[in-house]
Design an enzyme around this catalytic site. Structure first.
Site, mmCIF file in Angstrom:
data_model
loop_
_atom_site.group_PDB
_atom_site.id
_atom_site.type_symbol
_atom_site.label_atom_id
_atom_site.label_comp_id
_atom_site.label_asym_id
_atom_site.label_seq_id
_atom_site.Cartn_x
_atom_site.Cartn_y
_atom_site.Cartn_z
ATOM 1 N N ALA A 13 0.806 -1.220 0.000
ATOM 2 C CA ALA A 13 0.000 0.000 0.000
ATOM 3 C C ALA A 13 0.839 1.270 0.000
ATOM 4 O O ALA A 13 0.343 2.347 -0.295
ATOM 5 C CB ALA A 13 -0.932 -0.002 1.208
ATOM 6 N N ARG A 18 10.289 7.630 -2.550
ATOM 7 C CA ARG A 18 11.699 7.786 -2.956
ATOM 8 C C ARG A 18 11.948 7.278 -4.385
ATOM 9 O O ARG A 18 13.018 7.481 -4.928
ATOM 10 C CB ARG A 18 12.616 7.078 -1.956
ATOM 11 C CG ARG A 18 12.653 7.812 -0.614
ATOM 12 C CD ARG A 18 13.228 6.964 0.484
ATOM 13 N NE ARG A 18 14.627 6.676 0.265
ATOM 14 C CZ ARG A 18 15.277 5.656 0.819
ATOM 15 N NH1 ARG A 18 14.631 4.825 1.618
ATOM 16 N NH2 ARG A 18 16.543 5.459 0.565
ATOM 17 N N LYS A 25 5.015 1.987 -6.400
ATOM 18 C CA LYS A 25 6.333 1.327 -6.363
ATOM 19 C C LYS A 25 6.293 -0.124 -6.810
ATOM 20 O O LYS A 25 7.132 -0.573 -7.593
ATOM 21 C CB LYS A 25 6.911 1.418 -4.946
ATOM 22 C CG LYS A 25 8.208 0.636 -4.808
ATOM 23 C CD LYS A 25 9.027 1.041 -3.615
ATOM 24 C CE LYS A 25 8.465 0.606 -2.310
ATOM 25 N NZ LYS A 25 9.391 0.891 -1.198
ATOM 26 N N TYR A 106 6.352 -8.427 1.911
ATOM 27 C CA TYR A 106 6.272 -7.081 1.356
ATOM 28 C C TYR A 106 6.311 -7.168 -0.174
ATOM 29 O O TYR A 106 7.126 -7.904 -0.740
ATOM 30 C CB TYR A 106 7.488 -6.232 1.782
ATOM 31 C CG TYR A 106 7.565 -5.844 3.233
ATOM 32 C CD1 TYR A 106 6.500 -6.050 4.115
ATOM 33 C CD2 TYR A 106 8.727 -5.250 3.722
ATOM 34 C CE1 TYR A 106 6.609 -5.678 5.447
ATOM 35 C CE2 TYR A 106 8.837 -4.879 5.052
ATOM 36 C CZ TYR A 106 7.771 -5.095 5.911
ATOM 37 O OH TYR A 106 7.883 -4.724 7.218
ATOM 38 N N ALA A 363 10.599 -13.432 -48.746
ATOM 39 C CA ALA A 363 11.085 -12.187 -48.135
ATOM 40 C C ALA A 363 10.084 -11.059 -48.354
ATOM 41 O O ALA A 363 9.489 -10.950 -49.423
ATOM 42 C CB ALA A 363 12.426 -11.812 -48.741
ATOM 43 N N ASN A 369 -3.110 -7.247 -41.373
ATOM 44 C CA ASN A 369 -4.107 -7.821 -40.457
ATOM 45 C C ASN A 369 -5.001 -6.768 -39.825
ATOM 46 O O ASN A 369 -5.992 -7.098 -39.202
ATOM 47 C CB ASN A 369 -3.408 -8.627 -39.355
ATOM 48 C CG ASN A 369 -2.474 -7.770 -38.514
ATOM 49 O OD1 ASN A 369 -1.835 -6.851 -39.030
ATOM 50 N ND2 ASN A 369 -2.400 -8.059 -37.239
ATOM 51 N N SER A 406 5.349 -13.243 -56.672
ATOM 52 C CA SER A 406 6.048 -12.144 -55.971
ATOM 53 C C SER A 406 5.336 -10.830 -56.232
ATOM 54 O O SER A 406 4.868 -10.589 -57.336
ATOM 55 C CB SER A 406 7.473 -12.023 -56.501
ATOM 56 O OG SER A 406 8.150 -13.224 -56.298
HETATM 57 C C1 UD1 Z 1 9.572 -2.254 8.359
HETATM 58 C C2 UD1 Z 1 9.632 -2.854 9.756
HETATM 59 C C3 UD1 Z 1 11.094 -2.925 10.202
HETATM 60 C C4 UD1 Z 1 11.907 -3.724 9.194
HETATM 61 C C5 UD1 Z 1 11.740 -3.147 7.801
HETATM 62 C C6 UD1 Z 1 12.375 -4.047 6.780
HETATM 63 C C7 UD1 Z 1 7.563 -2.202 10.890
HETATM 64 C C8 UD1 Z 1 6.947 -1.265 11.854
HETATM 65 N N1 UD1 Z 1 8.873 -2.030 10.669
HETATM 66 O O1 UD1 Z 1 10.019 -0.925 8.473
HETATM 67 O O2 UD1 Z 1 11.196 -3.546 11.453
HETATM 68 O O3 UD1 Z 1 13.267 -3.752 9.567
HETATM 69 O O4 UD1 Z 1 10.341 -3.027 7.452
HETATM 70 O O5 UD1 Z 1 12.337 -3.425 5.531
HETATM 71 O O6 UD1 Z 1 6.878 -3.070 10.362
HETATM 72 N N2 UD1 Z 1 3.048 -0.792 4.140
HETATM 73 C C9 UD1 Z 1 1.703 -0.813 3.893
HETATM 74 N N3 UD1 Z 1 0.877 -0.042 4.655
HETATM 75 C C10 UD1 Z 1 1.337 0.729 5.672
HETATM 76 C C11 UD1 Z 1 2.725 0.751 5.919
HETATM 77 C C12 UD1 Z 1 3.555 -0.025 5.149
HETATM 78 O O7 UD1 Z 1 1.248 -1.516 2.992
HETATM 79 O O8 UD1 Z 1 0.521 1.397 6.316
HETATM 80 C C13 UD1 Z 1 3.954 -1.602 3.330
HETATM 81 C C14 UD1 Z 1 4.921 -0.766 2.528
HETATM 82 O O9 UD1 Z 1 4.391 -0.524 1.240
HETATM 83 C C15 UD1 Z 1 6.155 -1.643 2.466
HETATM 84 C C16 UD1 Z 1 6.084 -2.451 3.743
HETATM 85 O O10 UD1 Z 1 4.738 -2.376 4.190
HETATM 86 O O11 UD1 Z 1 6.117 -2.545 1.378
HETATM 87 C C17 UD1 Z 1 7.026 -1.937 4.813
HETATM 88 O O12 UD1 Z 1 6.686 -0.619 5.121
HETATM 89 P P1 UD1 Z 1 7.801 0.464 5.399
HETATM 90 O O13 UD1 Z 1 7.140 1.719 5.726
HETATM 91 O O14 UD1 Z 1 8.795 0.449 4.293
HETATM 92 O O15 UD1 Z 1 8.448 -0.154 6.723
HETATM 93 P P2 UD1 Z 1 9.873 0.168 7.285
HETATM 94 O O16 UD1 Z 1 9.857 1.488 7.952
HETATM 95 O O17 UD1 Z 1 10.882 -0.090 6.257
#
Ligand code: UD1
Ligand code: CA
Length: 446
Positions: A13, A18, A25, A106, A363, A369, A406
């Site tokens: 989500a 970045r 993403k 993830y 050739a 089509n 041809s």
């Molecule tokens: C999270 C972990 C952290 C871990 C790291 C590894 C938590 C609180 N922290 O941190 O311990 O070391 O991943 O990469 O879980 N996402 C949602 N909805 C949300 C928030 C996040 O779908 O509300 C998804 C993001 O799209 C992403 C994943 O969950 O794919 C991780 O979210 P992100 O915010 O990147 O977590 P980190 O801060 O990296």
């Protein structure tokens, strides 16, 4: 070891700000398919009972892509990204009645391996967190372990210097029984440095209630997550390096491995030979012993044993090449079946066609089509001979053993065994060429 049914929740989500992109993403491509397709494909190997993708940013586009990648996966909407625990909660209603192990993945972490997931699925503990020893623990959540396994996870933002010194960190992947998640997720609050609902609070809560909580570790390379375009490019390089190595191990000849590009699902048989600078888009199978010469682009197609393709050929979705088919340079084939032994050597476009066995396509042949609105089919029987530079205006049928002259524009069906000529009759004027040149030179004054 336990053998419980498995369900997957893939978190996807987040915005991925970045990436500096309008595209969510998880829809950026790696190995020819959207990022989220990698977690889905590996997760599928566990034969899960349910697969839920949590979408938020660009949910509509993510939903469409997921439907193509894994038609049985369902989407849970997370309107606001309030944290990983909140995200998992959005998926739970879709798992109503499921009593097994839930694995949270993830969508932006493509390399978690099948074996690692199987370890998490079958582990006897009630909660299992996938951790790794980080070369640089950076901003990862830290895993605080004790004699009885994992005690708690502390997010970097909430950690003091002593905790930050821990190098065993959280990959984000977690497995827990569905009942346990239903019980503890609603108890997670957001009083922390980020103001988010942390999934990483589960271990401490579960342990306090007497559950067994453990860490399983994997190689750091598996946990590579993608946050920037630079990381995406690095991940692509890592993916390609692995795909090339696997092809070589499987008995495929790669003339110059570094120049061959694979997709996630590329499937190449033993003793196939792949020349330099060949690109495989998604959905390609190449059978044993086929040869793809340099500078070809293939996507959504099948190449049978003994076929040769290229150099400089393009096979688009729906191209099906039978055994010993020869496709030569500057030939494009789309949504067409070429039966065994068909030869299409040079400068040709075949679209929406079926070409019978052993037919020779001269050739410069083109299946016309598309009329600007609809697509139409061309049917060519076996053992036919299509003369060079034939335009086949579809819908049209050329019979078995038939020939076209041809330069013909074929607008009407050609019966079996017939020769069709659709071109102006030649006129020859003796001596006229030199006379014409004299006149032209005189006019120019020399
Ligand atoms: C999270 C972990 C952290 C871990 C790291 C590894 C938590 C609180 N922290 O941190 O311990 O070391 O991943 O990469 O879980 N996402 C949602 N909805 C949300 C928030 C996040 O779908 O509300 C998804 C993001 O799209 C992403 C994943 O969950 O794919 C991780 O979210 P992100 O915010 O990147 O977590 P980190 O801060 O990296
Ligand atoms: Ca992250």
């Amino acid at each position: 070891m336990t053998e419980k049914p498995v369900a997957l929740i893939v978190l996807a989500a987040g915005q991925g700000s970045r990436m500096q992109s309008d595209l969510p993403k998880v829809l950026h491509r790696l190995g020819g398919v959207p990022l989220v397709g990698h977690a889905l494909a590996t997760g599928r190997l566990l034969e899960p009972e349910a697969v839920i993708v949590v979408a938020g940013h660009g949910a509509e586009a993510v939903g469409k892509a997921v439907a193509k990648l894994d038609p049985e996966a369902r989407i849970a909407l997370q309107e606001e990204q309030l944290g990983t625990a909140h995200a998992v909660r959005q998926a739970l209603p879709l798992l109503d009645g499921f009593e097994g192990r839930v694995i949270v993945l993830y969508g932006d972490t493509p390399f978690i391996g099948e074996e690692t997931l199987a370890n998490l699925a079958s582990h006897a503990a009630d909660v299992v967190v996938l951790g790794f020893e980080a070369a640089d623990p950076g901003r990862y959540g830290r895993l605080v372990t004790g004699p009885e396994g994992l005690e708690r996870i502390v997010e970097y933002k909430d950690a003091d210097a002593a905790i930050r010194a821990i190098r065993l960190v959280n990959s984000g992947v977690l497995a827990a029984d569905a009942a346990l998640l239903r019980e503890f997720l609603p108890r997670i609050g957001n009083r922390n440095a980020a103001g988010e609902y942390y999934l990483t609070d589960i271990p401490e809560l579960a342990r306090a209630a007497g559950h067994r909580v453990e860490v399983v570790t994997c190689d750091e390379a598996e946990t590579l997550g993608i946050n920037t375009r630079a990381e995406l490019a690095q991940a692509e390089a890592a993916f390609q390096a692995r795909a090339r190595a696997r092809a070589l191990e499987d008995g495929v000849t790669l003339s110059d491995p570094a120049t061959v590009w694979f997709a996630l699902d590329t499937c190449i048989g033993r003793d196939a030979v792949i020349g330099q600078n060949v690109v495989f888009g998604p959905g390609v199978t190449v059978e044993s012993g086929a040869e793809i010469l340099p500078f070809c682009h293939l996507e959504g197609c099948h190449v049978s044993a003994g076929a040769t393709v290229g150099p400089f050929a393009r096979l688009r979705p729906g191209a099906e090449l039978g055994g010993d088919v020869h496709v030569g340079n500057f030939v494009e084939i789309k949504n067409s079946v070429l039966d065994e032994g068909v030869k299409v050597g040079h400068l040709t476009y075949l679209g929406d066609a079926h070409i019978g066995e052993a037919t020779n396509i001269g050739a410069g042949t083109i299946t016309c089509n598309y009329d600007g609105v609809g697509k139409h089919r061309t049917e060519i029987g076996p053992h036919a001979f299509i003369g060079s530079d034939t335009m086949l205006v579809a819908p049209v049928r050329v019979g078995a053993r038939a020939m076209t002259g041809s330069g013909s524009v074929i607008t009407e069906d050609v019966p079996d065994d017939a020769l069709a000529l659709g071109r102006a009759k030649q006129v020859t004027k003796p001596g006229l060429a030199t006379r014409l040149m004299q006149v032209l030179r005189q006019k120019k004054g020399n």
